[in-house]
Design a protein around this motif. Structure first.
Motif, PDB file in Angstrom:
ATOM      1  N   PRO A 185       0.611  -1.344   0.247  1.00  0.00           N
ATOM      2  CA  PRO A 185       0.144  -0.215  -0.239  1.00  0.00           C
ATOM      3  C   PRO A 185       1.437   0.954  -0.532  1.00  0.00           C
ATOM      4  O   PRO A 185       2.252   1.550   0.187  1.00  0.00           O
ATOM      5  CB  PRO A 185      -0.869  -0.107   1.396  1.00  0.00           C
ATOM      6  CG  PRO A 185      -0.214  -0.894   2.143  1.00  0.00           C
ATOM      7  CD  PRO A 185       0.681  -2.165   1.348  1.00  0.00           C
ATOM      8  N   LYS A 186       0.297   2.593  -0.452  1.00  0.00           N
ATOM      9  CA  LYS A 186       0.979   3.672  -0.602  1.00  0.00           C
ATOM     10  C   LYS A 186       1.741   3.741  -0.721  1.00  0.00           C
ATOM     11  O   LYS A 186       3.129   4.471  -0.092  1.00  0.00           O
ATOM     12  CB  LYS A 186       0.553   4.020   0.850  1.00  0.00           C
ATOM     13  CG  LYS A 186      -0.666   4.221   1.648  1.00  0.00           C
ATOM     14  CD  LYS A 186      -1.075   5.489   2.663  1.00  0.00           C
ATOM     15  CE  LYS A 186      -2.359   5.862   2.643  1.00  0.00           C
ATOM     16  NZ  LYS A 186      -3.311   4.362   2.881  1.00  0.00           N
ATOM     17  N   VAL A 187       2.351   3.085  -2.161  1.00  0.00           N
ATOM     18  CA  VAL A 187       3.920   2.969  -2.837  1.00  0.00           C
ATOM     19  C   VAL A 187       4.548   4.537  -2.711  1.00  0.00           C
ATOM     20  O   VAL A 187       3.696   5.076  -3.921  1.00  0.00           O
ATOM     21  CB  VAL A 187       3.793   1.755  -3.519  1.00  0.00           C
ATOM     22  CG1 VAL A 187       5.406   2.250  -4.093  1.00  0.00           C
ATOM     23  CG2 VAL A 187       3.689   0.572  -2.806  1.00  0.00           C
ATOM     24  N   GLU A 188       5.212   5.426  -3.037  1.00  0.00           N
ATOM     25  CA  GLU A 188       5.588   6.049  -3.111  1.00  0.00           C
ATOM     26  C   GLU A 188       7.203   6.426  -4.253  1.00  0.00           C
ATOM     27  O   GLU A 188       8.124   7.280  -4.455  1.00  0.00           O
ATOM     28  CB  GLU A 188       5.668   7.616  -2.147  1.00  0.00           C
ATOM     29  CG  GLU A 188       4.135   7.287  -0.787  1.00  0.00           C
ATOM     30  CD  GLU A 188       4.017   8.825  -0.306  1.00  0.00           C
ATOM     31  OE1 GLU A 188       3.312   9.052  -0.050  1.00  0.00           O
ATOM     32  OE2 GLU A 188       5.333   8.822  -0.037  1.00  0.00           O
ATOM     33  N   THR A 189       7.941   5.472  -3.230  1.00  0.00           N
ATOM     34  CA  THR A 189       9.174   5.369  -3.846  1.00  0.00           C
ATOM     35  C   THR A 189      10.016   4.217  -4.192  1.00  0.00           C
ATOM     36  O   THR A 189       8.771   3.056  -3.686  1.00  0.00           O
ATOM     37  CB  THR A 189      10.161   5.613  -2.529  1.00  0.00           C
ATOM     38  OG1 THR A 189      10.128   4.701  -1.877  1.00  0.00           O
ATOM     39  CG2 THR A 189       9.567   6.932  -1.717  1.00  0.00           C
ATOM     40  N   THR A 190      10.559   3.863  -5.049  1.00  0.00           N
ATOM     41  CA  THR A 190      11.233   2.748  -5.476  1.00  0.00           C
ATOM     42  C   THR A 190      11.948   1.948  -4.205  1.00  0.00           C
ATOM     43  O   THR A 190      12.494   0.548  -4.307  1.00  0.00           O
ATOM     44  CB  THR A 190      12.331   3.153  -6.227  1.00  0.00           C
ATOM     45  OG1 THR A 190      13.557   3.809  -6.114  1.00  0.00           O
ATOM     46  CG2 THR A 190      12.342   3.151  -7.648  1.00  0.00           C
ATOM     47  N   ALA A 191      12.588   3.105  -3.314  1.00  0.00           N
ATOM     48  CA  ALA A 191      12.748   2.571  -1.801  1.00  0.00           C
ATOM     49  C   ALA A 191      12.502   1.402  -1.094  1.00  0.00           C
ATOM     50  O   ALA A 191      11.936   0.640  -0.360  1.00  0.00           O
ATOM     51  CB  ALA A 191      13.876   3.380  -0.730  1.00  0.00           C
ATOM     52  N   GLN A 192      10.916   2.287  -1.250  1.00  0.00           N
ATOM     53  CA  GLN A 192      10.126   0.783  -1.070  1.00  0.00           C
ATOM     54  C   GLN A 192       9.740  -0.400  -1.786  1.00  0.00           C
ATOM     55  O   GLN A 192       9.733  -1.612  -0.073  1.00  0.00           O
ATOM     56  CB  GLN A 192       9.285   1.794  -0.831  1.00  0.00           C
ATOM     57  CG  GLN A 192       8.310   2.943   0.549  1.00  0.00           C
ATOM     58  CD  GLN A 192       7.355   3.052  -0.024  1.00  0.00           C
ATOM     59  OE1 GLN A 192       7.493   4.296  -0.556  1.00  0.00           O
ATOM     60  NE2 GLN A 192       6.697   3.559   1.251  1.00  0.00           N
ATOM     61  N   LEU A 193       9.890  -0.342  -2.612  1.00  0.00           N
ATOM     62  CA  LEU A 193       9.829  -1.424  -3.595  1.00  0.00           C
ATOM     63  C   LEU A 193      11.613  -2.788  -3.224  1.00  0.00           C
ATOM     64  O   LEU A 193      11.013  -3.470  -3.035  1.00  0.00           O
ATOM     65  CB  LEU A 193       9.580  -1.143  -4.853  1.00  0.00           C
ATOM     66  CG  LEU A 193       8.754  -0.624  -5.114  1.00  0.00           C
ATOM     67  CD1 LEU A 193       8.467  -0.259  -7.314  1.00  0.00           C
ATOM     68  CD2 LEU A 193       7.247  -1.685  -5.047  1.00  0.00           C
ATOM     69  N   ASP A 194      12.073  -1.817  -2.714  1.00  0.00           N
ATOM     70  CA  ASP A 194      13.275  -2.780  -3.038  1.00  0.00           C
ATOM     71  C   ASP A 194      12.896  -3.190  -1.836  1.00  0.00           C
ATOM     72  O   ASP A 194      14.212  -4.489  -1.577  1.00  0.00           O
ATOM     73  CB  ASP A 194      14.452  -2.243  -3.143  1.00  0.00           C
ATOM     74  CG  ASP A 194      15.057  -1.190  -4.498  1.00  0.00           C
ATOM     75  OD1 ASP A 194      14.729  -1.929  -5.378  1.00  0.00           O
ATOM     76  OD2 ASP A 194      15.262   0.056  -4.402  1.00  0.00           O
ATOM     77  N   ALA A 195      13.302  -2.448  -0.444  1.00  0.00           N
ATOM     78  CA  ALA A 195      13.133  -3.230   0.830  1.00  0.00           C
ATOM     79  C   ALA A 195      12.301  -4.546   0.982  1.00  0.00           C
ATOM     80  O   ALA A 195      12.302  -5.621   1.582  1.00  0.00           O
ATOM     81  CB  ALA A 195      12.639  -1.811   1.600  1.00  0.00           C
ATOM     82  N   LEU A 196      10.892  -4.345   0.412  1.00  0.00           N
ATOM     83  CA  LEU A 196       9.745  -5.046  -0.011  1.00  0.00           C
ATOM     84  C   LEU A 196      10.685  -6.515  -0.837  1.00  0.00           C
ATOM     85  O   LEU A 196      10.690  -7.991  -0.790  1.00  0.00           O
ATOM     86  CB  LEU A 196       8.434  -4.632  -0.306  1.00  0.00           C
ATOM     87  CG  LEU A 196       7.314  -6.459  -0.690  1.00  0.00           C
ATOM     88  CD1 LEU A 196       7.468  -6.625   0.465  1.00  0.00           C
ATOM     89  CD2 LEU A 196       6.423  -5.307  -2.047  1.00  0.00           C
ATOM     90  N   GLY A 197      11.171  -6.106  -1.789  1.00  0.00           N
ATOM     91  CA  GLY A 197      12.120  -7.226  -2.655  1.00  0.00           C
ATOM     92  C   GLY A 197      12.663  -7.912  -2.021  1.00  0.00           C
ATOM     93  O   GLY A 197      12.786  -9.324  -1.861  1.00  0.00           O
ATOM     94  N   ASP A 198      13.320  -7.410  -0.883  1.00  0.00           N
ATOM     95  CA  ASP A 198      14.855  -7.916  -0.873  1.00  0.00           C
ATOM     96  C   ASP A 198      13.727  -8.896   0.650  1.00  0.00           C
ATOM     97  O   ASP A 198      14.748  -9.221   1.087  1.00  0.00           O
ATOM     98  CB  ASP A 198      15.441  -6.962   0.836  1.00  0.00           C
ATOM     99  CG  ASP A 198      16.338  -6.445  -0.565  1.00  0.00           C
ATOM    100  OD1 ASP A 198      16.583  -6.568  -1.289  1.00  0.00           O
ATOM    101  OD2 ASP A 198      17.041  -4.710  -0.144  1.00  0.00           O
ATOM    102  N   ALA A 199      12.975  -8.353   1.118  1.00  0.00           N
ATOM    103  CA  ALA A 199      12.689  -9.347   1.924  1.00  0.00           C
ATOM    104  C   ALA A 199      11.718 -10.430   2.289  1.00  0.00           C
ATOM    105  O   ALA A 199      11.389 -11.031   2.507  1.00  0.00           O
ATOM    106  CB  ALA A 199      11.275  -8.325   3.022  1.00  0.00           C
TER     107      ALA A 199
END
Length: 286
Positions: free
Chosen positions: A97-111
């Motif tokens: 939810p509420k994605v605003e930055t690629t850093a958020q996607l990077d963090a989820l992808g790493d997890a």
């Protein structure tokens, strides 16, 4: 199935805390399901909901339906536990939810490696960053969060959705530029089929792949509106046949129903037929 052909006409939200709803989802004629651990689940129910969902996903039985799990944000007290419960559970994608930055996607992808990522587009900053988000190598799709966008933009809900068209268009442009799926937002009046069909038609005409839904009664309308019509299928076949004949004669264009047909029209025609075939295949096994 290729995401360009895979149908996403109907994408139904289902609360992950409701065992009966999860079981019923296995029988619904939906193209995709968003199993919701976020807004649809109360805080005190979240631990039990994630456990139930992980068990049911691992058990299977959802057939060809594309299974997406909307987790809580990683900046909340529930996000990390959601991700831990989903590792290896069998979801096709995880929706943040509420994605605003690629850093958020990077963090989820790493997890959670090995699972496709999807992004809720529901804030002004997210919309402004749509191009960068759509370019993320793990991202498979956008889901428009129109209720949150209305709140954040301080605009008024209108039947024509005029205040949202800029946001919808920007996200759709980004999705098409990077070859990902784009799903339109929900229609809240779930008993208003006429209004739902009108909004589905608007989303289809804008270019969205399908509609996110909040009630099983909305599925039939979304499936019908976002599918190629009999007339579109017939026209596509005739365009391809006429263009092939023109090419055999050494010509670069054809004429069908008094309109010029060029190669770009053939690309669209083939995509229409591929989508129709994919829908027929899906309905055969659903």
């Amino acid at each position: 199935m290729d995401l360009r052909a895979r149908p996403f006409r109907s994408v139904l939200y289902i609360p992950a805390s409701k065992a009966r709803a999860l079981e019923k989802a296995k029988t619904l004629p939906v193209d995709a399901i968003i199993f919701d651990l976020e807004d649809a689940v109360a805080a005190e129910e979240k631990p039990a909901a994630r456990k139930l969902l992980a068990e049911m996903l691992a058990e299977g039985g959802f057939g060809p339906r594309f299974c997406i799990v909307r987790i809580n944000g990683l900046d909340t007290e529930w996000g990390a536990d959601d991700v831990a419960a989903l590792r290896g559970a069998g979801a096709h994608a995880v929706l943040l939810p509420k994605v605003e930055t690629t850093a958020q996607l990077d963090a989820l992808g790493d997890a959670i490696p090995g699972v496709e990522l999807w992004a809720m587009m529901e804030t002004p900053r997210g919309v402004l960053n749509a191009d960068a988000l759509a370019a993320h190598p793990r991202l498979g799709g956008f889901v428009m969060g129109t209720n949150d966008l209305i709140k954040e933009l301080r605009c008024r809900p209108r039947p024509d959705r005029m205040p949202l068209l800029t946001s919808l268009g920007q996200c759709l442009l980004a999705a098409r530029a990077h070859g990902i799926v784009a799903i339109d937002g929900v229609y809240n009046a779930f008993r208003d089929e006429e209004g739902l069909r009108a909004e589905c038609a608007q989303g289809r005409d804008l270019g969205f792949d399908g509609k996110s839904l909040i009630h099983p009664d909305q599925v039939a309308a979304a499936n019908a509106v976002f599918a190629p019509t009999v007339a579109e299928i017939d026209l596509s076949r005739r365009q391809i046949a006429a263009f092939d004949e023109a090419r055999r004669k050494g010509l670069g264009i054809a004429v069908v129903d008094g309109r010029i047909v060029e190669n770009l029209h053939i690309v669209t025609a083939r995509e229409t037929l591929a989508k129709a075939a994919a829908i027929a295949e899906l309905e055969t096994v659903t």
